[in-house]
Design an enzyme around this catalytic site. Structure first.
Site, mmCIF file in Angstrom:
data_model
loop_
_atom_site.group_PDB
_atom_site.id
_atom_site.type_symbol
_atom_site.label_atom_id
_atom_site.label_comp_id
_atom_site.label_asym_id
_atom_site.label_seq_id
_atom_site.Cartn_x
_atom_site.Cartn_y
_atom_site.Cartn_z
ATOM 1 N N ASP A 1 -2.677 10.222 3.640
ATOM 2 C CA ASP A 1 -4.081 9.835 3.766
ATOM 3 C C ASP A 1 -4.827 10.892 4.579
ATOM 4 O OD1 ASP A 1 -6.505 8.595 3.918
ATOM 5 O OD2 ASP A 1 -5.842 6.953 5.231
ATOM 6 N N LYS B 1 -10.270 12.930 7.853
ATOM 7 C CA LYS B 1 -9.830 12.549 9.198
ATOM 8 C C LYS B 1 -9.747 13.797 10.083
ATOM 9 C CE LYS B 1 -6.742 8.682 7.954
ATOM 10 N NZ LYS B 1 -7.390 7.600 8.718
ATOM 11 N N LYS C 1 0.842 -1.203 0.000
ATOM 12 C CA LYS C 1 0.000 0.000 0.000
ATOM 13 C C LYS C 1 0.878 1.255 0.000
ATOM 14 C CE LYS C 1 -3.227 2.646 2.930
ATOM 15 N NZ LYS C 1 -4.123 2.658 4.101
ATOM 16 N N ARG D 1 -7.537 -0.444 1.001
ATOM 17 C CA ARG D 1 -8.046 -1.704 0.460
ATOM 18 C C ARG D 1 -8.480 -1.547 -0.995
ATOM 19 N NH1 ARG D 1 -12.641 -2.101 4.989
ATOM 20 N NH2 ARG D 1 -10.923 -1.055 6.080
ATOM 21 N N GLU E 1 -9.424 3.701 1.886
ATOM 22 C CA GLU E 1 -8.850 3.793 0.537
ATOM 23 C C GLU E 1 -7.762 2.758 0.272
ATOM 24 O OE1 GLU E 1 -7.694 5.446 3.054
ATOM 25 O OE2 GLU E 1 -5.575 5.016 2.774
ATOM 26 N N ASP F 1 -12.251 6.967 3.456
ATOM 27 C CA ASP F 1 -11.063 6.755 4.279
ATOM 28 C C ASP F 1 -10.624 5.285 4.281
ATOM 29 O OD1 ASP F 1 -8.956 7.442 5.884
ATOM 30 O OD2 ASP F 1 -10.148 7.723 7.710
ATOM 31 N N ASP G 1 1.467 6.370 5.602
ATOM 32 C CA ASP G 1 0.494 5.465 4.999
ATOM 33 C C ASP G 1 1.020 4.773 3.740
ATOM 34 O OD1 ASP G 1 -1.910 4.323 5.649
ATOM 35 O OD2 ASP G 1 -3.113 5.683 4.430
HETATM 36 N N1 BES Z 1 -4.412 4.501 6.846
HETATM 37 C C1 BES Z 1 -5.587 4.242 7.581
HETATM 38 C C2 BES Z 1 -5.371 3.234 8.691
HETATM 39 C C3 BES Z 1 -4.577 3.677 9.862
HETATM 40 C C4 BES Z 1 -5.045 4.693 10.688
HETATM 41 C C5 BES Z 1 -3.437 3.007 10.192
HETATM 42 C C6 BES Z 1 -4.326 5.049 11.790
HETATM 43 C C7 BES Z 1 -2.741 3.368 11.298
HETATM 44 C C8 BES Z 1 -3.178 4.399 12.107
HETATM 45 C C9 BES Z 1 -6.661 3.676 6.671
HETATM 46 O O1 BES Z 1 -6.654 4.145 5.369
HETATM 47 C C10 BES Z 1 -7.958 4.047 7.286
HETATM 48 O O2 BES Z 1 -8.225 5.217 7.389
HETATM 49 N N2 BES Z 1 -8.733 3.063 7.712
HETATM 50 C C11 BES Z 1 -9.990 3.291 8.316
HETATM 51 C C12 BES Z 1 -10.985 2.320 7.744
HETATM 52 C C13 BES Z 1 -12.413 2.586 8.092
HETATM 53 C C14 BES Z 1 -12.872 3.897 7.455
HETATM 54 C C15 BES Z 1 -13.264 1.453 7.612
HETATM 55 C C16 BES Z 1 -9.834 3.103 9.827
HETATM 56 O O3 BES Z 1 -9.086 2.215 10.240
HETATM 57 O O4 BES Z 1 -10.439 3.869 10.564
HETATM 58 ZN ZN ZN Z 2 -4.866 4.792 4.642
HETATM 59 MN MN MN Z 3 -7.733 5.978 5.181
#
Ligand code: BES
Ligand code: ZN
Ligand code: MN
Length: 460
Positions: free
Chosen positions: A233, A240, A228, A314, A312, A310, A251
């Protein structure tokens, strides 16, 4: 020999003696009288992590003693010697006796020497180590250099590490190690059918891309690594909050670690046909950003409804995994900083991994432990698969409810992998929130060393 190793010291190296609460008395007894009294005056009792430099008769540093956990302690940090480069004065040192695990201690020393020096004159500790006898110092240096690469890529802020710079880093590696390089950029992603990578990346002024690197004998087993590469992000329109956005330069940690792993595989000349795929994008906000409840037809042919912009990571991995899957690789590995939920479940230092391959799972767990690159298996729990159902499309990228977020992300990715002989997914954190021995605060190499050793065992 690369930093911090010194194979031809010009003067005798300063000995470091490892001591525990139990062994300290006997060690102290063998020290010169003056040094023993100095240690006692300093109340040194070999507490784990405590370091004391002892004077020689001429006032120079004659000796170092460093505390470790007892052999029988319930939890021993085998990376403790990784604190030494940050504690010792400049000089050339050697291990005078064996720490608990001499190979991991040497690796820790190298990992603990890392400093991020791109924006300020590096505070690189001038502390060198004569490698202990019997350890494969070339292999340790290979792992430490790969870790430094991953850390540098992650630590570099997004203004200097966008999709283009990430591609340049991959290209530089390709030419250094004799791999071929390819990159599909911007609208060309649509023409070549990578709709999700394009959708996530199109709102940024920095064009999205799919980076590809290939190396090795085509007749060897096909190992494909997908990382990834979200260079920042923001969350997209599902923006966020500032606290959650703060460290989102990391990210692209999956991409950084996939490159670190690729570098080790190529440098060690493992007998594999290696392919690296990195969807590199910035998840930005603009008038042309993708929106909640947009629907895109993915490369795999599945229509994906956007439950949350968010989620994104996946999405971009889905198209890259679909491409990887098309040639039915023997092993398909993806790494990504995909969910906050993984951190809630296991914390920042223990990334969850997912696979259906029982033998692979066992091997991952074994090597993770052996390399002190911790990983913990979590289940691709079939009953939760229906949580991904969309009312209008084939699948939704962000199930409502928010339970088991790391698992549902893994289940989402699973839909895009149908033909690979074996698949491993790791939901890494890629970041050390506060410094620990061998692990300076900031970008972190996770899963790459464990997987490198696993591959070395099968394809070395
Ligand atoms: N990059 C983030 C995941 C992340 C956040 C990793 C904080 C480490 C620390 C990812 O893109 C994300 O925002 N995931 C969301 C998914 C949700 C919207 C289903 C999450 O984990 O809140
Ligand atoms: Zn992310
Ligand atoms: Mn995200």
């Amino acid at each position: 020999m690369p930093f911090p190793f010194e194979t031809a010291p010009t003067a005798p190296a300063i000995p470091i003696t490892f001591a525990t609460k139990t062994t300290w008395d006997a060690i102290a007894r063998d020290l010169p009288e003056q040094a023993r009294r100095f240690a006692s005056a300093n109340d040194f009792t070999a507490k784990p992590g405590k370091c004391l430099t002892l004077p020689a008769a001429d006032g120079q540093i004659g000796h170092v003693v460093f505390g470790l956990e007892d052999e029988t302690a319930k939890s021993r940090d085998l990376f403790r010697p990784g604190a030494l480069p940050g504690l010792l004065p400049p000089g050339v040192y050697r291990f005078a006796n064996a720490p608990h695990d001499v190979r991991l201690a040497t690796l820790a020393f190298a990992l603990g020497s890392y400093r991020f020096g791109r924006y300020r004159k590096a505070e690189q500790p001038e502390v060198r180590l004569v490698p202990p006898e019997g350890v494969d110092v070339a292999d340790i240096a290979r792992m430490a250099e790969a870790a430094a690469l991953a850390r540098d890529l992650i630590n570099t802020p997004s203004n200097d590490m966008g999709p283009e710079q990430l591609a340049e880093a991959a290209q530089a590696m390709a030419s250094r190690l004799g791999a071929s390089f390819n990159c599909i950029t911007g609208d060309e992603l649509l023409k070549q059918n990578f709709p999700l990578i394009h959708a996530v990346g199109m709102a940024s002024t920095r064009a999205p891309r799919l980076i590809e690197l290939s190396w090795g004998d085509p007749a060897h087993p096909k190992v494909t690594l997908v990382g990834k590469g979200v260079c920042f992000d923001t969350g997209g329109l599902d923006l966020k909050p500032s606290s959650g956005m703060l460290i989102m330069k990391k990210d692209m940690g999956g991409a950084a670690n996939v490159l670190a792993l690729a570098q080790m595989v190529m440098d060690a000349k493992l007998k594999v046909r290696l392919r690296v795929l990195i969807p590199a994008v910035e998840n930005a906000v603009a008038g042309n950003a993708f929106r909640p409840l947009d629907i895109f037809r993915s490369r795999k042919g599945l229509n994906v409804e956007i439950g949350n912009t968010d989620a994104e990571g996946r999405l971009v991995l889905a198209d890259a995994l679909a491409l990887a899957d098309e040639e039915k690789p023997d092993l398909l590995v993806d790494l990504g900083t995909l969910t906050g939920a993984a951190r809630v479940a296991l914390g920042p230092d223990l990334p969850p991994f997912y696979t259906h391959d029982e033998r692979l799972a066992e091997s991952v767990a074994t090597h993770a432990k052996r390399e002190n690159d911790p990983l913990w298996r979590m289940p691709l729990w079939p009953p939760y698969d229906s949580w991904l159902d969309s009312k209008v499309a084939d699948i939704n990228n962000a199930p409502s409810g928010g339970f088991a977020g790391s698992i549902t992300c893994a289940l989402f990715l699973q839909r895009f992998v149908t033909d690979a002989k074996s698949w491993l997914h790791v939901d890494i954190y890629g970041w050390t929130p506060s410094a620990k021995p061998a692990r300076p605060e900031g970008g972190e190499c996770q899963a790459a060393r464990a997987i490198y050793k696993l591959l070395s065992e099968s394809y070395g």
